[in-house]
Structures are given as C-alpha cells and as structure tokens.
Design a protein around this motif. Structure first.
Motif, PDB file in Angstrom:
ATOM      1  N   ARG A 192      -6.225  31.922 -50.275  1.00 20.42           N
ATOM      2  CA  ARG A 192      -5.913  31.409 -51.605  1.00 20.42           C
ATOM      3  C   ARG A 192      -7.047  31.734 -52.563  1.00 20.42           C
ATOM      4  NH1 ARG A 192      -1.884  31.050 -49.177  1.00 20.42           N
ATOM      5  NH2 ARG A 192      -0.807  29.187 -48.436  1.00 20.42           N
ATOM      6  N   GLU A 193      -6.676  32.146 -53.767  1.00 18.12           N
ATOM      7  CA  GLU A 193      -7.698  32.462 -54.757  1.00 18.12           C
ATOM      8  C   GLU A 193      -8.316  31.166 -55.287  1.00 18.12           C
ATOM      9  OE1 GLU A 193      -6.347  34.969 -57.903  1.00 18.12           O
ATOM     10  OE2 GLU A 193      -8.385  35.418 -58.561  1.00 18.12           O
ATOM     11  N   PRO A 232      -9.630  29.850 -58.442  1.00 19.59           N
ATOM     12  CA  PRO A 232      -9.608  30.274 -59.849  1.00 19.59           C
ATOM     13  C   PRO A 232     -10.970  30.135 -60.508  1.00 19.59           C
ATOM     14  CG  PRO A 232      -7.765  28.802 -59.354  1.00 19.59           C
ATOM     15  CD  PRO A 232      -8.677  28.782 -58.154  1.00 19.59           C
ATOM     16  N   ARG A 269     -10.296  31.254 -47.465  1.00 17.16           N
ATOM     17  CA  ARG A 269      -9.528  31.564 -46.259  1.00 17.16           C
ATOM     18  C   ARG A 269      -9.273  30.252 -45.527  1.00 17.16           C
ATOM     19  NH1 ARG A 269     -12.311  32.150 -41.034  1.00 17.16           N
ATOM     20  NH2 ARG A 269     -11.651  30.005 -41.214  1.00 17.16           N
ATOM     21  N   ASP A 301     -14.761  37.343 -50.078  1.00 13.11           N
ATOM     22  CA  ASP A 301     -14.569  38.147 -51.287  1.00 13.11           C
ATOM     23  C   ASP A 301     -13.151  38.748 -51.277  1.00 13.11           C
ATOM     24  OD1 ASP A 301     -14.569  40.480 -49.719  1.00 13.11           O
ATOM     25  OD2 ASP A 301     -16.753  40.616 -49.813  1.00 13.11           O
ATOM     26  N   PRO A 302     -12.741  39.349 -52.405  1.00 16.58           N
ATOM     27  CA  PRO A 302     -11.349  39.823 -52.485  1.00 16.58           C
ATOM     28  C   PRO A 302     -11.002  40.834 -51.390  1.00 16.58           C
ATOM     29  CG  PRO A 302     -12.337  39.783 -54.663  1.00 16.58           C
ATOM     30  CD  PRO A 302     -13.440  39.464 -53.703  1.00 16.58           C
ATOM     31  N   TRP A 320     -12.316  33.813 -52.830  1.00  9.19           N
ATOM     32  CA  TRP A 320     -11.053  33.466 -52.191  1.00  9.19           C
ATOM     33  C   TRP A 320     -11.346  32.491 -51.064  1.00  9.19           C
ATOM     34  CZ3 TRP A 320      -6.042  35.782 -53.051  1.00  9.19           C
ATOM     35  CH2 TRP A 320      -6.020  36.663 -54.140  1.00  9.19           C
ATOM     36  N   ALA A 343     -10.531  39.024 -48.250  1.00  9.50           N
ATOM     37  CA  ALA A 343      -9.291  38.238 -48.361  1.00  9.50           C
ATOM     38  C   ALA A 343      -8.083  39.113 -48.043  1.00  9.50           C
ATOM     39  CB  ALA A 343      -9.172  37.645 -49.764  1.00  9.50           C
ATOM     40  N   THR A 372     -13.698  31.671 -60.022  1.00 11.04           N
ATOM     41  CA  THR A 372     -14.917  31.879 -59.236  1.00 11.04           C
ATOM     42  C   THR A 372     -15.032  33.318 -58.730  1.00 11.04           C
ATOM     43  OG1 THR A 372     -13.855  31.381 -57.132  1.00 11.04           O
ATOM     44  CG2 THR A 372     -14.759  29.515 -58.352  1.00 11.04           C
ATOM     45  N   GLY A 373     -13.937  34.027 -58.723  1.00 15.49           N
ATOM     46  CA  GLY A 373     -13.955  35.371 -58.134  1.00 15.49           C
ATOM     47  C   GLY A 373     -13.869  35.339 -56.618  1.00 15.49           C
ATOM     48  N   ASP A 375      -5.447  38.645 -44.779  1.00 10.05           N
ATOM     49  CA  ASP A 375      -4.209  38.075 -45.293  1.00 10.05           C
ATOM     50  C   ASP A 375      -3.125  37.915 -44.230  1.00 10.05           C
ATOM     51  OD1 ASP A 375      -2.587  37.037 -47.264  1.00 10.05           O
ATOM     52  OD2 ASP A 375      -1.662  38.977 -47.656  1.00 10.05           O
TER      53      ASP A 375
END
Lengths: 336, 433
Positions: free
Chosen positions: B236-237, B239, B246, B222-223, B244, B226, B241-242, B230
């Motif tokens: 990387r996101e 797109p 790894r 999840d964000p 990320w 992520a 889907t919400g 980092d």
C-alpha cells in the motif's frame, strides 16, 4: 512373508553408475513387471466405465502434502508455479466432465533426507490416481482392493517366469488373491504399536518405522482408516459424527512393503475447505482457481492414489524402491 | 557500525553494555565511595505508555532463606551469587542461560550483516536463536553464491560457532512464508542437516506481532521494492511520503486452527522442535494452553513493546496486553513459556522468570548490541544480564532460575488480580500509568 524374509534396505544406489543400473537384470525384470502392471490397471478401469486422462505437470499450486516433502518451483512466465506433488485438485476439478477418472500421474516430491533409508521413497515417482464422483470412502476402498487384486492376478498370469527369476514366490499373494483384506482404525494401529513398545504419536501419521512393523506383522493387505485431522491434507473430509477423525484410508501391503495406497472421501464444502486450509497452515489465497471451482460446486467424491513403483516393488519382492525405477532419484541424493 | 536507533528504548544503556559488558552493571568505579545510589535517579523512568507493570514489580528478598541453607549444605560453604545455576532447557534446546535471541523481521534494521553478527554471537553463547518471518518471501531462499540467502547465511553462521550439544535455531513461518514453504525448504536442506541431526532445529508458528497485536508484519519499502513484492504481499502506498507499506497478513486463528497447525507441524517435521509465538492477546492464557496441549515444545508471548518493523502509532503502548499482564493471565504454565518484549537487563528478565517464564528473549537489545560491536556486543550484553540475574536470584535465596516464583516479587502499587487459566474471557484491565 516371515520376519526373516523381510526386505532389507537393499544395496545402495550409485547415481554415478546409472548405466550399470539400466542394464541390470533386476531392472529389466522390474520394467517387464511394471509394463504388465500398467496393462492390468488400464484393463481394470476400462471395464468399469472410467476414463483415463493425462494429468497436468505444473500449476499455481499443488498438493501441499505432508511429512516435510517440498514441491519444486518453476518460473512460469514470471509466476511461481509448482511441479505436481500430486494432481489431487485437478482430479476433483475434472469430475465436472468425467465422473470416473484415472491418471497414471508423474509426481515430484523432494522428500527430506530421513526417508532415504526407508526403501519406500523416491523423489520422482508415479501414482495411479483415481477419483469417483458421488463415491463414499468404502466405495474407494473397494475399488482399491479390486484394482490391486486384478493387477496381481494379471501379472502372475502374464510374467510368472519373470517373478520366478526374481525369486518372488507366488505364495506371497495367496491371501490377497483369496480376497482377504483386513482393516483397522488408526487408533487401533497406534495401540498395537505402542503395546509393542513403538512410541507412535496418536495425533500423527503412522511413522515410517511403525508402518514397517505393521506391514511385517501382516500376511495379507490391510486398510488403516480414520486418520486424525492434522496428519493428512485438508481435502480429506472430516467425519461429521466424529470431529477430529478423517474419512480416509491407507492400504498397506504385507511383508514390510508398506503403504501402497492413500485415499479418502473428499471435502466438498467451500467454507469447510477454507477453514481446513487454515488448519493445515495454508494460505487460501494461493488456491484461488480451486476455491472458485469449489464455490461454483464440485461433485462430492472419493478417490485414492496407488504408488506405481511401490506396487511394482511389492510384485517383484525387490529390496528397495529405487530398484524398480529406471531413473531413480533417492531423497537427499543428487542424481542424473 | 550502522547507527541503528530505537527511540523509546534505553538505547544508551544497551550500547554502553555492548561496549563495556559486565562493567556497565555497576556505576562508574570513580564514583565509588562518593555517590549514594537509589532507585529512580540511576534508572531513567520508562516513557509513558511503554512501561508495563512488570517494571513496577520489585524483587523482594526474604530474610529467612531455607533454599540458601540447602545450597550451603550442598556446597559445604556459604553460597555466592556465582553459584546460581542458570542452565536450562528452552523449548527442547539445552541452553547455558535462560535467554534466547528473538526473531527480527526482514526489515533494513535487521539487515544482512546485523543478522549474521547476531547469529554468530548467539551461536558462540550457545543460546537458542529464532530466525524471523518473511525472510524468504522478501529476499528469496537459495540465490547465487555471491548473493546468498539471509536465512541460510544466518543458519550457517550460528551453526559454525555453536558448541556441540547447546542451543538451537528456530525458523519462523507466517502465512506468506507458508506460500514459500519455508519450513519444507529448511527441513530438507543439506546444509541444515547438522542442526537437524543433533536435534537443534525448531520451527516457530507465528500467530502475531508484539508491537502491533492483531496485525501482520509491516515494513516500509521503496516503489521498486513494492513492485517486486506485489505478488507476495499486500503493498500500500503511504501518501505524501514516497514510501510504500508492505503488509503481511496476520493469519486467521481459532482454537481448532491453532491445534491442528501444531499437530501438522509435529506430523510433518517430526525431528524439529515446535514453538508457537503469540501476540499479547487478551485470550493468551487459553491460546497458550491450546498450544501446549497440542504438543508444542514452547510458547512465546511477545509483550506489546516494539520491534524492527513499522507499527502504527495508535498501537504503540495502546494495543495489546503488557508482558506482565500476559504472564499474570497465563498463571502457572503447563509447558515451557518464553517471554519477550523490552528485555535487555537482568532485572526485567528475573521478574519475567519469577512470573513463570522459562526464558526471556532479546530482540531489539540484541540488534543494538551487535550494532554497537559486531564481534562482542551481544556476548557482553548477555554476560551483563546473566551476572545481574545471578545476583538477584541469589538475593532471594535461590540458586537456580527455575526456582524463582511470584513470592519473589512485590508490587508496591495496587495491581491487577491474577486470573485463573481457565477463564480466557476476562476483559483487559485498565493499565495504570
């Protein structure tokens, strides 16, 4: 020193009795010898155009080292930093401004507990760290031999009574002071050990038991050169004419005291360093600052580190390395 | 039970075995005497693109069995399937069975409780277990007493159950793990001393992933996670889907890099066993020989099958050699060869052993089994596999798993020709559906 006189593992250090250790006669004697050894080191280098720098204590990376010792992490404003296991990268970087330099560098290596009984390992120790721009391996070996000889002579001249009080015989240094240093290659050392029944791997460092055997057999200091790739750090240069052989050396003290010095000609080529990092399992990304300097160009060099406590133990003839440290931290032992 | 799932995997069969153990090797007892069994009807066909030719191979018992005669003389009676000895040495560790537990990554499916349950049961079985990569950079090593590091918990859970003299734990390290110095952490950890002192600790250099050969590990986070990861991984996101992604790096290897890394492991950790794991690369034979000659105690080949992490669809069944093709290219192994990828029952295990493997690894099957029953699922699954293996091996007139040979297999359809070990450049053969 004969086999019978070999230093034993020594009495056991009791971390809960640090007070007793600090007032012990042997500790006091060792510190007096250490003080003179440090004087001798600085005296030697000052007369030869070296500059003493003070080394950094933390950094984003440190010497990945070898033989299972780990670096300690510190949180540096949210970034994982390391306490120095050795300041080798900073030595190389400093050559840009200081072509001949040395440190008296504190190092921390959390050694695996199996080294607790060698009598030759401490978690906290100091190195006399030397780097010389434009030098060859042979130049570095000459400097190491010259330094050792100078320091031994200085200590014998300044604190003979302290050494006598410790029962250290001046004769133990006779061959050394006569300037006689032997040399053999790693392959030759391996052959000797295997011929004697010690199962030494030809691809690896001389193991602790093997190093002790070779040291006990010697009556003067000797160099071991040409370690195989895979046994040493990625910064030791590979012999261009003999792939797989490194242009490096150890200096071993006689009498069972073992390795005093490790050194090498350094690898200074950027692409080679990156490849060598991979060969030693390292992720080049974490050496960003060092690799940027390397890309800009670092002088070629050779250098070495001489273990200060090992030097003092050799001078004093004490049984174990912890006896020459005021605040010993032995592998696997949690100490104040 | 978390109801983990594994589409494309014979999940129902694995779960049944985890519940019923050896009973599941047979058809339900009530059908006995009424139903006639045959291949195909009782065994669902493998989905397209995932089946590999190892599954096409048929165990082919001979009529004349000189090895059975040897055993008969040895025993003084006719041998039975339970006279088959499966005990072996896997990468330097004594194991009662030619089976080990493969690594699971740091993903949720292999979460803390599952990992502990697997460790406990693998320990009880006395079979070696591999602990996965990226656990330390993702979850940390030593944390508070309440929030303990999964890697140490798994080591302790295993060691707490394992009978003396059996098994061993192998800790993986990949490129990101190297930043966290996982091997150094484990090697000098006092809580691991028991395994190290008894010669039951190993380290595995992971050079690739079976499910996505050529790529590194991938998990969806999840964000918030992520952001936390980092600094250690590429994140990387995904797109729309919400989520990320790894991404771990696969690491760069050449023959010399591999050789030197193995030597480094032996030099730095002289008391640990050295394992190397390869993805199903087309030059796997050359890679395996390099690793053995550099001194690794085991080489693991992970066939292009599946895993716990995330893999691009384009890779599933369409990138990497099959396990059977890997084993065929390696030929007669120079050292201990371990095979993993879609192993869950005795048939595929025996076929892999006949193709040269010393042992087989259970990955997803082990996860599903403990998901079905955290106390006994893996143990029952392995018992069932072992019973089948004993029956199949005795059927070819042999009484030790190491005696299995390619002569014990028959490929009914035309198949790839064996490649010599010293020719790593042969192209990938087209797979037959």
């Amino acid at each position: 020193m004969s086999q019978q006189e070999q230093p034993a593992a020594g009495a056991v250090f009791r971390p809960d009795r640090l007070g007793e250790h600090l007032v012990a006669e042997t500790t006091r004697a060792a510190m007096l010898v250490q003080q003179e050894a440090l004087y001798g080191v600085r005296d030697y280098f000052r007369g030869r155009g070296f500059t003493e720098l003070l080394p950094p204590m933390i950094g984003p990376v440190t010497d990945p080292g070898a033989r299972g010792a780990k670096a300690l992490d510190v949180d540096f404003y949210g970034h994982p930093y390391k306490l120095m296991t050795s300041a080798i990268f900073y030595k190389q970087a400093s050559l840009k401004g200081f072509p001949k330099l040395f440190y008296i560098a504190p190092n921390i290596r959390v050694e695996p507990p199996e080294t607790a009984t060698t009598g030759r390992h401490l978690v906290e120790f100091h190195q006399i760290d030397v780097e010389i721009a434009g030098a060859s391996r042979e130049d570095a070996m000459d400097t190491a031999a010259g330094l050792l000889t100078h320091v031994v002579r200085h200590v014998l001249d300044t604190v003979p009574d302290v050494l006598a009080g410790l029962g250290r015989d001046r004769l133990a240094f006779a061959e050394l002071l006569a300037g006689k240093f032997d040399s053999c290659t790693h392959t030759e050392a391996v052959d000797r050990l295997r011929a004697g029944g010690h199962p030494q791997s030809p691809d690896a460092e001389i193991d602790w038991a093997g190093e002790r055997i070779l040291s006990l057999e010697a009556d003067r200091p000797f160099f071991i050169t040409d370690y195989p790739k895979g046994s040493r750090g990625f910064y030791d240069s590979e012999d261009p004419d003999r792939p797989g052989v490194l242009r490096n050396f150890d200096l071993i003290a006689p009498g069972g005291y073992g390795e005093l010095v490790s050194g090498s000609e350094r690898e200074a080529d950027y692409a080679t360093i990156v490849t060598r990092m991979r060969e030693s399992g390292e992720n080049p990304a974490k050496y960003d600052w060092y690799l940027r300097l390397m890309r800009e160009g670092l002088p070629s060099s050779a250098g070495f580190g001489m273990g200060l406590q090992r030097l003092v133990r050799f001078l004093t003839g004490l049984d174990a390395l912890w006896q020459v440290s005021a605040y010993p931290k032995l592998p696997g032992t949690v100490s104040p | 039970m978390t109801r983990a799932s594994a589409p494309g995997f014979p999940e129902a069969q694995v779960r049944q075995r985890a519940r019923e153990g050896v009973a599941a090797v047979f058809a339900p007892l009530e059908t006995y005497g009424d139903q006639l069994f045959g291949a195909g009807a009782d065994q669902p066909p493998a989905p397209d693109g995932i089946a590999d030719d190892l599954d096409r191979a048929v165990v082919a018992p001979p009529v004349f069995m000189p090895r059975r005669l040897e055993k008969l003389i040895d025993l003084g009676r006719e041998p039975l399937h339970d006279d088959v000895d499966l005990a072996t040495v896997i990468g330097g560790f004594s194991s009662p069975l030619p089976v080990y537990v493969s690594a699971f990554g740091s993903t949720r499916a292999a979460g803390a409780d599952t990992g502990i349950a697997v460790s406990r049961q693998a320990g009880r079985l006395g079979i070696p277990m591999v602990i996965g990569e990226n656990l330390v950079p993702v979850t940390g090593y030593r944390r508070s007493e309440k929030d303990r590091s999964p890697i140490l918990e798994r080591l302790r859970a295993y060691a707490g159950e394992c009978p003396p003299g059996l098994g061993g734990v192998v800790v993986q390290q990949s490129t990101e793990d190297a930043d966290s110095e996982v091997w150094n952490l484990v090697y000098s950890d006092p809580s691991v001393a028991g395994l190290l002192d008894s010669g039951r600790l190993g380290f595995e250099l992971k050079t690739g992933q079976g499910a996505k050969p050529g790529l590194g590990g991938m998990t969806v986070v999840d964000p918030a996670e992520a952001a936390r990861l980092d600094t250690r991984f590429a994140v990387r996101e995904l797109p729309g889907t919400g989520g990320w992604l790894r991404c771990a790096t696969p690491g760069t290897f050449t023959e010399e890099i591999l050789r030197q890394q193995v030597r480094f492991m032996r030099n730095n950790f002289p008391r640990a066993r050295v394992w190397v794991k390869f993805h199903p690369g087309r030059d796997v034979a050359a890679a395996a020989v390099t690793a053995w000659r550099a001194g690794s105690d085991a080489v693991t080949v992970d066939g292009a099958q599946g895993g716990t992490g995330w893999a691009p669809r384009a890779f599933l069944g369409r990138a990497g050699l099959t396990l059977g093709e890997c084993l065929r290219r390696i030929g007669a192994p120079e050292g201990c060869l371990l095979a993993s990828g879609r192993i869950w029952e005795g048939g595929r295990a025996v076929r892999a052993l006949a193709m040269g493997a010393t042992a087989v690894g259970l990955g997803r099957a082990a996860l599903l089994a403990v998901d079905e029953d955290p106390e006994h699922g893996l143990i029952r699954l392995v018992e069932a596999l072992a019973l089948e293996a004993r029956m199949l091996i005795s059927a070819v007139g042999k009484y030790h798993s190491r005696l299995l040979d390619r002569e014990d297999l028959w490929w009914p359809a035309p198949t790839a020709q064996p490649h010599p070990v010293d020719d790593p450049t042969v192209p990938t053969l087209e797979r037959t559906p």
